[in-house]
Write a protein that holds these residues in place. Structure first.
Motif, short mmCIF file in Angstrom:
data_model
loop_
_atom_site.label_atom_id
_atom_site.label_comp_id
_atom_site.label_asym_id
_atom_site.label_seq_id
_atom_site.Cartn_x
_atom_site.Cartn_y
_atom_site.Cartn_z
N GLY A 263 0.81 -1.22 0.00
CA GLY A 263 0.00 0.00 0.00
C GLY A 263 0.83 1.25 0.00
O GLY A 263 2.03 1.22 0.30
N PRO A 264 0.18 2.37 -0.34
CA PRO A 264 0.90 3.64 -0.36
C PRO A 264 1.17 4.13 1.07
O PRO A 264 0.48 3.75 2.01
CB PRO A 264 -0.06 4.58 -1.08
CG PRO A 264 -1.40 3.99 -0.90
CD PRO A 264 -1.21 2.51 -0.75
N GLU A 266 0.59 6.90 2.47
CA GLU A 266 -0.54 7.63 3.06
C GLU A 266 -1.52 6.66 3.74
O GLU A 266 -2.05 6.92 4.82
CB GLU A 266 -1.25 8.36 1.91
CG GLU A 266 -2.24 9.39 2.35
CD GLU A 266 -2.92 10.05 1.14
OE1 GLU A 266 -2.49 9.81 0.00
OE2 GLU A 266 -3.89 10.78 1.38
N TYR A 267 -1.73 5.53 3.09
CA TYR A 267 -2.60 4.50 3.66
C TYR A 267 -2.01 3.96 4.96
O TYR A 267 -2.70 3.81 5.97
CB TYR A 267 -2.79 3.38 2.64
CG TYR A 267 -3.35 2.10 3.21
CD1 TYR A 267 -4.67 2.04 3.66
CD2 TYR A 267 -2.56 0.95 3.29
CE1 TYR A 267 -5.19 0.85 4.18
CE2 TYR A 267 -3.07 -0.22 3.80
CZ TYR A 267 -4.38 -0.27 4.25
OH TYR A 267 -4.89 -1.43 4.76
N HIS B 776 -5.56 -1.72 1.01
CA HIS B 776 -5.27 -0.33 0.65
C HIS B 776 -6.08 0.15 -0.54
O HIS B 776 -6.35 1.34 -0.70
CB HIS B 776 -3.77 -0.12 0.42
CG HIS B 776 -3.19 -0.80 -0.77
ND1 HIS B 776 -2.61 -2.04 -0.72
CD2 HIS B 776 -3.10 -0.41 -2.05
CE1 HIS B 776 -2.17 -2.37 -1.92
NE2 HIS B 776 -2.48 -1.41 -2.75
N ARG B 777 -6.50 -0.80 -1.38
CA ARG B 777 -7.35 -0.40 -2.51
C ARG B 777 -8.75 -0.05 -2.02
O ARG B 777 -9.39 0.89 -2.52
CB ARG B 777 -7.42 -1.53 -3.54
CG ARG B 777 -6.11 -1.71 -4.29
CD ARG B 777 -6.22 -2.84 -5.30
NE ARG B 777 -5.09 -2.80 -6.23
CZ ARG B 777 -4.92 -3.68 -7.20
NH1 ARG B 777 -5.79 -4.65 -7.38
NH2 ARG B 777 -3.89 -3.58 -8.01
N TRP B 779 -9.44 1.08 0.97
CA TRP B 779 -9.25 2.35 1.67
C TRP B 779 -9.18 3.50 0.66
O TRP B 779 -9.81 4.54 0.84
CB TRP B 779 -7.97 2.26 2.51
CG TRP B 779 -7.60 3.53 3.21
CD1 TRP B 779 -8.03 3.95 4.43
CD2 TRP B 779 -6.72 4.54 2.73
NE1 TRP B 779 -7.45 5.17 4.74
CE2 TRP B 779 -6.64 5.55 3.71
CE3 TRP B 779 -5.97 4.69 1.54
CZ2 TRP B 779 -5.86 6.70 3.55
CZ3 TRP B 779 -5.19 5.83 1.39
CH2 TRP B 779 -5.14 6.81 2.39
N VAL B 785 -8.82 8.33 -2.78
CA VAL B 785 -7.39 8.47 -3.01
C VAL B 785 -7.00 7.53 -4.14
O VAL B 785 -7.29 6.33 -4.08
CB VAL B 785 -6.59 8.12 -1.74
CG1 VAL B 785 -5.09 8.19 -2.01
CG2 VAL B 785 -6.98 9.05 -0.60
N VAL B 787 -4.91 5.11 -5.80
CA VAL B 787 -3.92 4.20 -5.23
C VAL B 787 -3.21 3.47 -6.36
O VAL B 787 -3.83 2.69 -7.08
CB VAL B 787 -4.60 3.18 -4.29
CG1 VAL B 787 -3.62 2.14 -3.85
CG2 VAL B 787 -5.19 3.90 -3.09
N ALA B 788 -1.93 3.76 -6.52
CA ALA B 788 -1.16 3.01 -7.52
C ALA B 788 -1.11 1.55 -7.07
O ALA B 788 -1.25 1.30 -5.87
CB ALA B 788 0.24 3.59 -7.63
N PRO B 789 -0.91 0.63 -7.99
CA PRO B 789 -0.95 -0.78 -7.63
C PRO B 789 -0.12 -1.06 -6.40
O PRO B 789 -0.53 -1.68 -5.47
CB PRO B 789 -0.35 -1.49 -8.82
CG PRO B 789 -0.20 -0.52 -9.91
CD PRO B 789 -0.51 0.84 -9.39
#
Lengths: 291, 789
Positions: A263-264, A266-267, B776-777, B779, B785, B787-789
């Motif tokens: 995940g990024p 920010e997450y 995270h996807r 979220w 937001v 979200v890149a892969p």
């Protein structure tokens, strides 16, 4: 999977292991559970010339209560901690984390001290140890020293052991009846490294205010991160949702996650905040005897 | 028509419908199976492969001298050496060519560059570090969109006439009729989604022991092969060896899932090395090699549009797909269908018009595509239509179950000609969905979904009502590399009444040794335990195309039933001779002929078998055996309805399955326990793809997913609990009414999980999240937001 060639020794006492370690110098690695080292060797990411297998040193397998702390021997497996009544009654943060370490197979072999010494920032135990303020006992032929965990964890896969030293024990402060703790871990599946892990520890004073707060984070920095700013801010305060939300904001602000397949950044910050609130909520319930 | 099947045989006989225990499991659970890596031959050498560390680059030089000088190294093989024998390149199963060992360029990370043959597997691997390859790095193309950009570097520059990175283009259906349907639509619902690259990841990796006899030139090739006969023929063609001198032996196989259908470079190199050195050569992949280089699955970028009327009828479907083929077009699929059977994407619904366009692109990734229980890409097709249908229902303000029930093909419409040319053999979709709704208490969950959750979690309910197409051929339509998709069975009844059944298919864990013995038990009354099933050795089994695409029961199972019935007819004549009666006066009950009206006067099949060798009438050929090559009149069309209930945590984006029901209809179930095992495995794999599993690449083409830390396989801890149900709609054309089932659940279930998550998030404005639906996807979708892969 075929590792490169190596020499192997299986000493039967700590003294013998230390002799061997002194002999082979930097080329030697201690093999305890082998749950990180062996895969790294099979992937040829690590190629120690000498393995010193300490699994024959039965005296290193123990969990006991000594003078207000828990002593965890170098051969104590994660699974021993999961099952330990001493840990269940003596360190809520550890007891909470143990079932989340790796998977059942790895827990049966892997050791707590080995994981602590490995200093993988994605490892769970060092967050727990930082949150509760543990100490590492290291021995060499020159003698024994006791290293606070915050000085033991130096960097990414780097500890402060000196040449010829091996970890023999972990010392974990024992919870009193106004202490509580929790470890929350977000993982994609069992056995995965944490996307985010949060270790929280609280001790209340007689008035129910916070006497000690511990907070450390997994997988969101180059090392397991102790959130000292939040810990200090909380001492002397009335515990509750508002305070925990403030601590959560500090944690989210101070952590250093990177964007990757989990995940990024920010997450991950957002999860750090959510899990910090939740972990302190559980720690407080424990400290108040509500669990 | 929905029926339930009552077994005709007693349990001990173990005919159709009995959940007898699997005969093969005794050896597997006692560690006494014999897998490829268990094979040790005298003088056997070991091979290790050097692979490209980069995704795209020109090979400037290869220096093997240090490796060659290593103690224990017998030979180092390069592409140049293979080229001298015409073996540097080999054909793929989709009419392309593929490098065996790279000579000009490397085209993906993990591609085979050189091989070391040594006396010991450790030495072979150590010596790889003594091979020095100079590369001139080229830009890596990591997506099909990038591959098709003007000016993109040409990956297949060695291919004559190839001026771009297009691997194939293809279309199906009727464009004009579809345009007309869309012109009449009140509403059009669209969806763009990527079905990500994943990997079958069988427990046992791929491998070979090649044993070429230098005196006779006879080659025994032990191979982790799902299709030993087809592989023998392809070996003959590729290596120019006489086919009678090649014996392929596929030993016990630890899982295939389509991963063991292609011929891999390592097989060819090991065989060539054995031929040149004159000793057996073993090569077994490591886990990382398996994940990084062998046949991947999926990687379809899909665009779908549904034309709808305001009152909730589907009028037409447009679908266009862009597939990421990797560096070589190597799908194992029927020749005339360039995107597999993706064009079954009209699914379980009755509407008049559909048009499908497909384009494949070369990228700097490993080749593959058709694998992982996909039924030649019905996985992708089913996913697209089931996601579209769910979103269409919401856009129309209808309940997704109600919308499906309104648009399903009706039972009386079978056999049903689909707008892209499939003839569905049988089905009853309404009953399957209603049963699933009842099992899970659909209405109850819809009510609970509206109630506030104490912890702020969101409830979602997802449905998938899939239709599968399995059991290729017929031979008119379906082939692999020109070989028609028939299959065969040879059945011999021994004098003592025991039997051996020899098949051209090959189990990788599906339970063939039990299932096919049960068909013989059903047809001949010989207890299933008395029927040995032999597969995998091409010298000792009749020809067949192999086990994949859920085809063993539809094709080899049919061949088994037919040959058993032929033998029963001969047995009837023998029985008549023994009973001194006319064959027409005999009646059959499982295991026994008797004279009509005189039930006491009879002979058992065992007595008949003995007579076939000891007391056969004059003029009758001795023995009791036969062989049958079965060419199916049509595919079989299993189907089902799956419903999943999930709970989403909006704070961390995680979701967990609260309940799941799977109602499958695969026609008549031979061994219900084995069928349920197949379904449970498929539902778990579907969950994996929906929840966690994919292989991705960084911008330099480095594979992220080359080990089980990065490529996630669910365990019993993560797998939801499944509740299984069934309806039984026999296949009208299959001799025992069975349909294939091996892939139903991987085909059907992913959309059900994703639909459930989207159902939970629809009111928050979320319309799609691609698989895997990682926390995270979720979220990112909830918080707006990107979200890149």
């Amino acid at each position: 999977m075929y590792p490169p060639a190596f020499e192997y020794a299986a000493p039967e006492s700590v003294e013998e292991a230390l002799d061997r370690l002194a002999e082979v110098g930097d080329e030697g690695r201690i093999l305890a559970g082998g749950q990180s080292l062996i895969p790294m060797m099979k992937l040829r990411l690590a190629a120690p010339a000498h393995l010193i297998d300490i699994n024959e040193i039965a005296e290193l397998a123990y969990i006991r209560e000594v003078n207000g702390h828990l002593a965890i021997g170098a051969l104590t497996r994660h699974a021993d901690v999961v099952r330990s009544e001493v840990v269940a009654g003596g360190c809520a943060t550890m007891a909470s984390a143990a079932p989340w370490v790796a998977d059942p197979l790895v827990r049966n072999r892997g050791t707590v001290c080995g994981s602590v010494a490995h200093c993988d920032p994605e490892g769970d135990w060092n967050s727990v140890m930082l949150a509760v303020g543990a100490e590492v006992v290291a021995r060499s032929k020159q003698g024994e020293r006791v290293i606070p965990i915050s000085e033991f964890v130096v960097d990414f896969f780097t500890n402060s052991l000196r040449p010829g030293e091996m970890v023999t024990e972990l010392r974990v402060p024992r919870d009193d009846d106004r202490s509580g703790g929790a470890y929350l871990k977000l993982e994609r599946k069992i056995g995965d490294y944490a996307t985010v892990g949060v270790a929280a520890h609280l001790r209340l004073d007689e008035q129910g205010r916070i006497a000690r707060a511990g907070l450390a984070l997994t997988s969101v920095g180059p090392i397991n991160l102790k959130v000292t700013e939040a810990e200090e801010m909380m001492v002397g305060q009335e515990p509750g949702d508002e305070l925990f939300a403030e601590a959560a904001q500090i944690a989210a602000r101070t952590c250093e996650p990177t964007s990757d397949v989990r995940g990024p950044a920010e997450y991950k910050r957002s999860v750090v905040a959510a899990y910090t609130r939740r972990a302190f909520g559980r720690a407080l319930a424990g400290a108040r005897g509500e669990t | 028509m929905t029926t339930t099947h009552q077994p005709a045989t007693p349990f001990e006989m173990g005919g159709i419908g009995h959940s007898v225990r699997r005969k093969e499991d005794d050896r597997f659970i006692q560690g006494a199976g014999r897998y490829l890596d268990d094979i040790q031959l005298p003088g056997m050498l070991h091979m290790a492969i050097l692979r490209s560390p980069i995704a795209h680059g020109r090979i400037l030089s290869i220096d093997t001298s240090e490796a060659e000088a290593t103690d224990g190294v017998v030979a180092v093989v390069t592409g140049e050496m293979l080229a001298a024998h015409g073996l540097a390149w080999m054909p793929t199963l989709s009419g392309d060519t593929q490098a065996v060992l790279a000579t000009d360029k490397v085209r993906y990370q993990g591609q085979e560059v050189a091989a070391v043959i040594a006396t010991d597997p450790y030495v072979a691997r150590d010596a790889l570090s003594g091979i020095f390859v100079d590369y001139e790095e080229l830009p890596a193309i990591t997506s099909p969109q990038q591959a098709l950009e003007p000016g993109a570097v040409l990956i297949r520059d060695e291919k004559e006439g190839q001026t771009d990175n297009v691997a194939y283009t293809w279309e199906a259906g009727d464009k004009a009729a579809t345009d007309e349907a869309f012109a009449k639509a009140d509403l059009v619902v669209t969806l763009d989604t990527h079905y990500p690259r994943s990997h079958p990841a069988p427990l046992e990796t791929c491998g070979v022991v090649a044993d070429v006899n230098p005196a006779t030139g006879e080659a025994t090739i032990y191979l982790t092969s799902q299709a030993p006969h087809a592989h023998r023929t392809l070996f003959a063609i590729v290596a120019g060896l006489p086919e009678e001198k090649i014996r392929v032996v596929s030993p016990d196989i630890g899982g295939g899932f389509g991963n063991k259908v292609p011929i891999y470079p390592g097989y060819v190199v090991a065989t060539a090395a054995s031929l040149l050195i004159g000793k057996p050569v073993k090569w077994v992949e490591s886990r990382s090699e398996n994940l990084i280089s062998t046949g991947f699955a999926r990687d379809f970028h899909m665009h779908g549009e549904l034309a709808l009327t305001a009152d909730g009828r589907i009028l037409g479907l447009r679908a266009s797909i862009l597939s990421d083929q990797g560096a070589f077009y190597a799908d194992a699929q029927p020749t005339r269908f360039r995107a597999g059977l993706f064009h079954i994407c009209t699914g379980s619904y009755d509407f008049g018009a559909a048009h499908v366009t497909a384009k494949g692109a070369f990228t700097n990734k490993a080749p593959g595509g058709v694998a992982y229980r996909c039924s030649f890409r019905v996985t992708e097709a089913s996913y697209l239509i089931e996601r579209l249908v769910q979103n269409a229902a919401y856009e129309l303000g209808m309940d997704p179950a109600e919308f499906r029930l309104k648009n399903f093909i009706r039972p009386e419409q079978f056999p049903y000609l689909s707008p892209t040319g499939f003839v569905y053999d049988s089905g009853d979709y309404h009953t399957a969905l209603r049963k699933a709704m009842e099992m899970i208490d659909y209405e109850g969950w819809r009510r609970r979904q509206q109630e506030p959750h104490p912890e702020g979690k969101l409830i979602g309910i997802g449905i998938a009502s899939f239709t599968e197409v399995v059991g290729a051929g017929n031979s008119r339509t379906y082939d692999i590399a020109g070989l028609k998709m028939i299959d065969s069975a040879e059945l011999r009844i021994h004098p003592t009444g025991k039997a051996i059944l020899k098949l051209g298919v090959k189990s990788q864990g599906q339970g063939h040794e039990t299932t096919f013995a049960q068909i013989v038990a059903e047809e001949l009354g010989i207890p299933f335990e008395d029927v040995k099933v032999q597969e995998g050795d091409t010298d000792n089994t009749p020809y067949g195309l192999g086990t994949y695409a859920s085809r063993s029961t539809p094709v080899a199972g049919a061949a088994t039933a037919v040959v058993a019935r032929q033998i029963r007819e001969k047995a009837r004549k023998l029985a008549a001779h023994l009973l001194e009666a006319s064959p027409d006066d005999l009646e059959w009950e499982p295991g026994r002929f008797f004279v009509r009206g005189v039930p006491d006067k009879g002979v058992t099949i065992q007595e008949v078998a003995f007579a076939a060798y000891t007391n056969f009438p004059e003029g009758m050929e001795a023995g009791l055996e036969g062989v049958h090559y079965y060419d199916p009149p049509n595919m079989t069309y299993p189907f089902g309805s799956y419903i999943v209930v999930v709970e989403v945590d909006p704070e961390d984006g995680t979701w967990k399955v609260l309940d799941m029901v799977a109602v499958d209809d695969c026609g008549v179930r031979i061994n219900p326990m084995i069928v349920e095992g197949q379904i449970t495995g498929g539902l778990t794999e579907g969950f994996a793809k929906a929840n966690m599993q994919w292989i991705t690449f960084d911008e330099n083409g480095n594979c992220i997913g080359s080990n089980f830390l990065d490529y996630l396989v669910p365990t019993a801890w993560e797998a939801p609990r499944f509740r299984l149900g069934e309806t039984v709609t026999p296949s009208p054309h299959h001799p025992i009414g069975a349909k294939g089932v091996g892939e139903s659940a991987t085909v059907g279930s992913p959309a059900a999980y994703v639909n459930a998550v989207i159902d939970a998030l629809w009111s928050k404005g979320v319309r799609n999240i691609d698989m895997p639906v990682l926390p995270h996807r979720v979220w990112g979708a909830l918080n707006g937001v990107e979200v890149a892969p």
